[in-house]
Scaffold this active site. Sequence first.
Site, PDB file in Angstrom:
ATOM      1  N   HIS A 190     -14.572  29.291  -4.666  1.00  0.00           N
ATOM      2  CA  HIS A 190     -13.145  28.970  -4.776  1.00  0.00           C
ATOM      3  C   HIS A 190     -12.232  30.193  -4.837  1.00  0.00           C
ATOM      4  O   HIS A 190     -11.019  30.069  -4.782  1.00  0.00           O
ATOM      5  CB  HIS A 190     -12.875  28.102  -6.006  1.00  0.00           C
ATOM      6  CG  HIS A 190     -12.889  28.865  -7.297  1.00  0.00           C
ATOM      7  ND1 HIS A 190     -14.037  29.165  -7.976  1.00  0.00           N
ATOM      8  CD2 HIS A 190     -11.876  29.410  -8.020  1.00  0.00           C
ATOM      9  CE1 HIS A 190     -13.740  29.855  -9.058  1.00  0.00           C
ATOM     10  NE2 HIS A 190     -12.437  30.022  -9.121  1.00  0.00           N
TER      11      HIS A 190
HETATM   12  C1  UD1 Z   1      -7.139  29.257 -10.338  1.00  0.00           C
HETATM   13  C2  UD1 Z   1      -7.151  30.646 -10.963  1.00  0.00           C
HETATM   14  C3  UD1 Z   1      -8.555  31.225 -10.896  1.00  0.00           C
HETATM   15  C4  UD1 Z   1      -9.566  30.278 -11.495  1.00  0.00           C
HETATM   16  C5  UD1 Z   1      -9.432  28.902 -10.861  1.00  0.00           C
HETATM   17  C6  UD1 Z   1     -10.327  27.924 -11.570  1.00  0.00           C
HETATM   18  C7  UD1 Z   1      -5.060  31.908 -10.701  1.00  0.00           C
HETATM   19  C8  UD1 Z   1      -4.384  32.989  -9.980  1.00  0.00           C
HETATM   20  N1  UD1 Z   1      -6.274  31.554 -10.233  1.00  0.00           N
HETATM   21  O1  UD1 Z   1      -7.467  29.419  -8.964  1.00  0.00           O
HETATM   22  O2  UD1 Z   1      -8.597  32.433 -11.622  1.00  0.00           O
HETATM   23  O3  UD1 Z   1     -10.845  30.784 -11.263  1.00  0.00           O
HETATM   24  O4  UD1 Z   1      -8.082  28.431 -10.980  1.00  0.00           O
HETATM   25  O5  UD1 Z   1     -10.611  26.811 -10.816  1.00  0.00           O
HETATM   26  O6  UD1 Z   1      -4.540  31.389 -11.658  1.00  0.00           O
HETATM   27  N2  UD1 Z   1      -5.281  22.620  -5.541  1.00  0.00           N
HETATM   28  C9  UD1 Z   1      -5.317  21.260  -5.366  1.00  0.00           C
HETATM   29  N3  UD1 Z   1      -5.365  20.472  -6.469  1.00  0.00           N
HETATM   30  C10 UD1 Z   1      -5.360  20.969  -7.735  1.00  0.00           C
HETATM   31  C11 UD1 Z   1      -5.306  22.361  -7.894  1.00  0.00           C
HETATM   32  C12 UD1 Z   1      -5.268  23.174  -6.790  1.00  0.00           C
HETATM   33  O7  UD1 Z   1      -5.315  20.750  -4.245  1.00  0.00           O
HETATM   34  O8  UD1 Z   1      -5.402  20.184  -8.700  1.00  0.00           O
HETATM   35  C13 UD1 Z   1      -5.277  23.481  -4.326  1.00  0.00           C
HETATM   36  C14 UD1 Z   1      -3.878  23.749  -3.780  1.00  0.00           C
HETATM   37  O9  UD1 Z   1      -3.966  23.806  -2.404  1.00  0.00           O
HETATM   38  C15 UD1 Z   1      -3.576  25.120  -4.341  1.00  0.00           C
HETATM   39  C16 UD1 Z   1      -4.952  25.782  -4.337  1.00  0.00           C
HETATM   40  O10 UD1 Z   1      -5.857  24.745  -4.661  1.00  0.00           O
HETATM   41  O11 UD1 Z   1      -2.652  25.827  -3.566  1.00  0.00           O
HETATM   42  C17 UD1 Z   1      -5.096  26.932  -5.327  1.00  0.00           C
HETATM   43  O12 UD1 Z   1      -4.785  26.504  -6.650  1.00  0.00           O
HETATM   44  P1  UD1 Z   1      -4.334  27.563  -7.758  1.00  0.00           P
HETATM   45  O13 UD1 Z   1      -4.226  26.877  -9.056  1.00  0.00           O
HETATM   46  O14 UD1 Z   1      -3.152  28.321  -7.275  1.00  0.00           O
HETATM   47  O15 UD1 Z   1      -5.515  28.576  -7.778  1.00  0.00           O
HETATM   48  P2  UD1 Z   1      -7.084  28.334  -7.916  1.00  0.00           P
HETATM   49  O16 UD1 Z   1      -7.729  28.779  -6.654  1.00  0.00           O
HETATM   50  O17 UD1 Z   1      -7.344  26.969  -8.400  1.00  0.00           O
HETATM   51  N1  UDP Z   2     -16.930  23.109 -13.070  1.00  0.00           N
HETATM   52  C1  UDP Z   2     -16.884  21.726 -13.114  1.00  0.00           C
HETATM   53  N2  UDP Z   2     -16.912  21.051 -11.928  1.00  0.00           N
HETATM   54  C2  UDP Z   2     -16.989  21.664 -10.724  1.00  0.00           C
HETATM   55  C3  UDP Z   2     -17.039  23.082 -10.703  1.00  0.00           C
HETATM   56  C4  UDP Z   2     -16.995  23.777 -11.883  1.00  0.00           C
HETATM   57  O1  UDP Z   2     -16.824  21.122 -14.187  1.00  0.00           O
HETATM   58  O2  UDP Z   2     -17.002  20.969  -9.691  1.00  0.00           O
HETATM   59  C5  UDP Z   2     -16.892  23.845 -14.337  1.00  0.00           C
HETATM   60  C6  UDP Z   2     -18.023  24.826 -14.534  1.00  0.00           C
HETATM   61  O3  UDP Z   2     -19.142  24.167 -15.103  1.00  0.00           O
HETATM   62  C7  UDP Z   2     -17.404  25.852 -15.465  1.00  0.00           C
HETATM   63  C8  UDP Z   2     -15.958  25.879 -15.031  1.00  0.00           C
HETATM   64  O4  UDP Z   2     -15.735  24.647 -14.334  1.00  0.00           O
HETATM   65  O5  UDP Z   2     -17.475  25.427 -16.816  1.00  0.00           O
HETATM   66  C9  UDP Z   2     -15.709  27.049 -14.136  1.00  0.00           C
HETATM   67  O6  UDP Z   2     -14.462  26.905 -13.543  1.00  0.00           O
HETATM   68  P1  UDP Z   2     -14.099  27.521 -12.126  1.00  0.00           P
HETATM   69  O7  UDP Z   2     -15.312  27.830 -11.364  1.00  0.00           O
HETATM   70  O8  UDP Z   2     -13.111  26.597 -11.516  1.00  0.00           O
HETATM   71  O9  UDP Z   2     -13.279  28.843 -12.533  1.00  0.00           O
HETATM   72  P2  UDP Z   2     -13.663  30.284 -13.086  1.00  0.00           P
HETATM   73  O10 UDP Z   2     -14.632  30.156 -14.184  1.00  0.00           O
HETATM   74  O11 UDP Z   2     -14.171  31.079 -11.936  1.00  0.00           O
HETATM   75  O12 UDP Z   2     -12.338  30.823 -13.515  1.00  0.00           O
END
Ligand code: UD1
Ligand code: UDP
Length: 384
Positions: free
Chosen positions: A219
């Site tokens: 991601h």
């Molecule tokens: C964010 C965090 C990242 C973390 C991740 C956990 C920042 C900069 N990044 O990344 O550090 O590891 O969350 O999962 O804060 N989207 C949806 N539905 C949702 C949420 C997101 O469709 O409910 C899609 C949208 O297209 C959005 C993209 O995901 O533009 C990115 O979402 P965003 O929250 O900006 O960053 P993450 O990649 O989720």
């Molecule tokens: N996780 C989850 N469902 C998923 C993928 C991840 O519950 O489909 C959980 C995972 O077990 C961990 C946390 O989400 O506890 C990690 O989050 P993510 O990978 O989104 O972000 P990061 O840790 O890299 O910030």
Amino acid sequence: MRLMNIVGARPQFIKASAISRAIKLNFPDKISEIIVHTGQHYDKEMSDVFFDELDISKPHYNLAVGSSRHGKQTSMMISGIEEVLLGEKPDCVVLYGDTNSTLAGAIAAAKLHFPVIHIEAGLRSFNKTMPEELNRIISDHASTLLFAPTNSAFKNLMNEGFRPENSPPYTIDNPKIYLTGDIMYDNALFYAELAERKKSGFHKSIQVKREEFVLVTIHREINTDDISRLETLMLTLNALARDHSIPFVMPLHPRTTLSLRTRLESLYNDLRSSKYIRLIPPVSYLEMILLEKTSRLIITDSGGVQKESHFFRKPCLVLRAETEWVELVKNGTAELVDADPEKLRNGFRKFTDDGKELEYPAFYGNGKTAEFILNEIIMMFEKP
Ligand code: UD1
Ligand code: UDP
């Protein structure tokens, strides 16, 4: 005392649940919680599912900022959090990890002189092109209590001028740093058995057998927005699964699905029809830890999933050039393979063919880190 939790992204709901649980179990008369959800994650499977499954109270505030560019998203959060802080006047503000929601909470609270507590402080990738690295550094330097989960995180803070010998009263200019364990380990211990009981039919529903599949999550911005990188990764993973006749289960973050669907459509269709690839929507926490616990190998760019691979004693290939969880790489149970097909193939071979027993030392505490953190918070902020 009144503690305000700022959350917004999937891993923060999971981390905050460890703190909520420890409050309910150990300090129900001492601490009351206010939960502010920025709305950074909003899909049911990225947000509600965690509140329901992990028994976290419904957020008192949801700022519903949704998705947008970094500056716009973060500024909407700062302004929303500021309003809530002015109304609620909590004793302290608790932040988790390194997302834009963390950064917004740090800026809003520090500027209004509310003490900031950063859980998961001190992590560094030493790569400031990652949005998370900027979020971490700025949040740490706006904090009064900093809880570092690992030795290396604690050392990083010292290298940036934080001093372990500071004495009370602690302030943003005289902060206190702690070496604790990791609250995600508290959760893994607490939920592992429950996951087995509550999700016993899950493997069957996705047509895999225990210990006979590889778990993959992708991601990170660098892996989803750089399309040639995403293409290389997916082609290599697809080929590995096919060549070794082993299913790869991929619960896809919506960001990854969006990139595949809109920019790599034909590869996306190939993956969806591939015999060995299981593209599935994001799964719940209990489903995820069950998958981790019963996988053969984990391949990920997630910070949380890297650690969970260690909690569940699984080798891990990290789809990044560097990691904040350096102890895993030093320990030889995680390997940085970046998006390099050769490294990915060699790492895969090493961790699936090599009969050598791997060791998983206790790097992340004793499973009672949330309780420790709350005790410290109470000592610092409890009114006489
Ligand atoms: C964010 C965090 C990242 C973390 C991740 C956990 C920042 C900069 N990044 O990344 O550090 O590891 O969350 O999962 O804060 N989207 C949806 N539905 C949702 C949420 C997101 O469709 O409910 C899609 C949208 O297209 C959005 C993209 O995901 O533009 C990115 O979402 P965003 O929250 O900006 O960053 P993450 O990649 O989720
Ligand atoms: N996780 C989850 N469902 C998923 C993928 C991840 O519950 O489909 C959980 C995972 O077990 C961990 C946390 O989400 O506890 C990690 O989050 P993510 O990978 O989104 O972000 P990061 O840790 O890299 O910030």
